[in-house]
Design an enzyme around this catalytic site. Structure first.
Site: not given
Length: 588
Positions: A55, A222, A411, A455, A562
């Site tokens: 970053g 950060h 979700g 991810t 999961d």
């Protein structure tokens, strides 16, 4: 914290700051579209290229470290955010010389590891020789709190770049440069402290501020929280910081026993401390090191190397100098080796100014479009049929995966998997598979990268890029289940470099590993798929160690499996030939 800035547009701020380096250092050029600062092509002998980045907001790291003797290129994200995998891929494959190999050095942050890792695997899949080193030098967060994520990377990373860059400049091979970079990283410890959080231009001012006179030890670069805060004067603060670095009785932080005859000290300005105060801090640190620990550093570096915008703080780094065992220069000699970069203390040479080099690099070659046939083949019709069935099974499972993820996540898992499956179906519907597995899998990789975000998308993209690389290494001929198993196992190993997820952590890995293991043992896709489904079902009741589910309270994890593991198991079941309506495939 101050919320006043001369440039309040963060996008303009980053690009204009990157452009400034081409003004102050004639050795470098800027790819504005991909935010890559890179060394201009020259007549210098070919060497291992070093690529780093992360970053923006940490200047002069990393773009200010580009030049002879250090980095070949640096890839910049937005402020405090990782660059995308595509930016990094362009940097690795198209903005540096790849003839002698490329070493990528990245700090230990999830976004950086995933995006740089994805780019590394894409480069490998395209045939580029690449190694990656992850630096985690921060002791501000101890073992217990850091868990599987591990230590954050902070200012000590700069020493890894300097030492590895010098060795590369001396013409040493990738294996040696990578070895020394890893050795350096494993012998560095750092900790920071700050009087205040920082404000990011273009964002609303945060509410968290330190009380008057408070200092926070271990604050991340950060604005992440540290290990503690309180009111204390500089001598007490330095004493606590050095104890976190050097106290071997603190088992939560005794990451490194600094027992070398040679120790390097670096005191880094986080951006907002005056030069006058940095002088006073340097004196206090060096005095306490000698008085309390009998450490007299052989090199003392003080200045601005890695900032947190205008952070009102500093960090202390110690390098335990060890034998590199490469039959050549020592770590100290490499640290002293000349470099021409704006972010280090060496000046730009007169000859570089007079050369007026205007050469640039163009194009974005090195992507999967350049993948060559491998000779590892399967019947394209059979592959397309099995893949279609698997993707349709994922699409059909979207409602249940979404329901599961609504209970234990945010979700979006089911929708993300469905979107990726639909995109791949469209791809193989519009373009026939060739039957060459390396070519066909490589053609699917950009589809996944462009249609699956988050991810999960990064994990799938890394895995598929690694699979291309693994399949390329298999012998030519017809691919058997055992060949697939060998390649998949190699891809699992590659994925494990970028995520700490293992079976039992309640992630998609819980379904992936059993499938590969059973396929390797039996050669039976259906049996392997059943094992994956069983393992996914067993994640019900399993507490998450990674992912967003870690932060979701309640007992939902006891009620549903999961979502990621379930969705992947559905894919494997479809790959094995089953339909959603077949017995034993009903939803929960």
């Amino acid at each position: 914290m101050s919320s006043k800035h001369f440039i309040n547009d963060p996008s303009h701020l980053v690009t204009s700051a990157l452009h400034s380096l081409t003004i102050t250092n004639p050795n470098v050029a800027l790819d504005r579209d991909h935010k890559v600062v890179y060394r201009r092509p020259s007549d210098a002998p070919a060497q291992v290229s070093l690529v780093s980045g992360g970053g923006s907001g940490h200047e002069p790291s990393f773009a200010g470290m580009v030049g002879p003797g250090m980095l070949s290129a640096a890839v910049a994200g937005t402020i405090f955010a990782s660059p995308s995998a595509e930016q990094v891929r362009v940097g690795i494959t198209s903005r540096v010389d790849t003839s002698q190999g490329v070493l990528v050095v990245v700090m230990n942050y999830t976004g950086d590891i995933l995006n740089f890792g994805m780019a590394v695997e894409k480069a490998k899949a395209a045939g580029t020789k690449v190694d990656m080193v992850v630096v985690g030098d921060d002791v501000g967060v101890g073992r217990a709190k850091a868990g599987k994520v591990g230590r954050r990377g902070i200012a000590g990373t700069v020493l890894v770049l300097k030492i590895a860059g010098a060795l590369a400049a001396l013409g040493r091979p990738l294996e040696e440069v990578s070895k020394v970079a890893n050795l350096t990283a494993s012998n560095i410890i750092s900790v920071g402290a700050s009087l205040e959080h920082v404000h990011v231009p273009g964002r609303a001012a945060g509410t968290e501020q330190l009380d008057e006179g408070d200092v926070e030890i271990g604050m991340g670069i950060h604005n992440e929280a540290g290990s503690g805060r309180g009111k204390m004067e500089l001598p007490t603060l330095v004493s606590k910081m050095l104890a976190q670095l050097l106290d071997q009785s603190d088992k939560d932080r005794a990451f490194l026993n600094v027992n070398s005859n040679e120790v390097v000290l670096m005191i880094n300005n986080l951006g907002g401390v005056s030069v006058l105060e940095m002088g006073g801090i340097t004196t206090e640190v060096a005095t306490q090191l000698e008085k309390n620990y009998n450490i007299r550093p052989v090199r003392v570096l003080t200045g601005t190397f890695m900032t947190s915008l205008n952070g009102l703080g500093f960090s202390i780094t110690l390098l335990n100098v060890v034998n590199a065992d490469i039959g050549g220069p020592s770590m100290i000699e490499l640290l002293d080796h000349p470099s021409e970069v704006a972010g280090w203390s060496a000046p730009i040479h007169k000859t570089s100014w007079e050369a007026k080099n205007t050469a640039t690099r163009d194009g974005t070659s090195g992507g999967t479009e350049s993948i060559q046939k491998s000779g590892l083949v399967m019947d394209a019709t059979v592959v397309k049929s099995a893949l279609t069935n698997a993707l349709e099974r994922v699409i059909a499972a979207e409602p249940e995966v979404t329901r599961f993820d609504t209970v234990v996540g945010d979700g979006d898992c089911g929708i993300g998997l469905k979107r990726g499956a639909e995109a791949i179906l469209k791809h193989i519907g519009e373009k026939d598979l060739s039957g060459d597995l390396v070519v066909d899998v490589a053609s699917i990789v950009p589809v996944v990268e462009n249609n699956m975000d988050g991810t999960s998308g990064a994990l799938y993209a890394i895995f598929l890029n690694a699979l291309v690389h693994a399949l390329r290494g298999q012998p030519a001929g017809t691919a058997t289940p055992q060949v697939w198993a060998a390649a998949l196992k190699q891809s699992c190993s590659a994925l494990s470099k970028y995520t700490p997820a293992r079976p039992g952590d309640r992630t998609l890995v819980d379904a992936l590993y059993p499938f590969v293991e059973v396929l390797e043992r039996t050669g039976d896709v259906k049996e392997a798929a059943v094992a994956a489904r069983k393992a996914a079902d067993e994640t019900k009741g399993m507490q998450a160690s990674l992912g967003r589910s870690v932060y979701v309270g309640g007992s939902g994890y006891e009620e549903v499996p999961d979502p990621g593991a379930w969705g992947l198991a559905c894919f494997f079941l479809g790959l094995g030939g089953a339909k959603p309506s077949e017995e034993g495939w009903e939803t929960i």
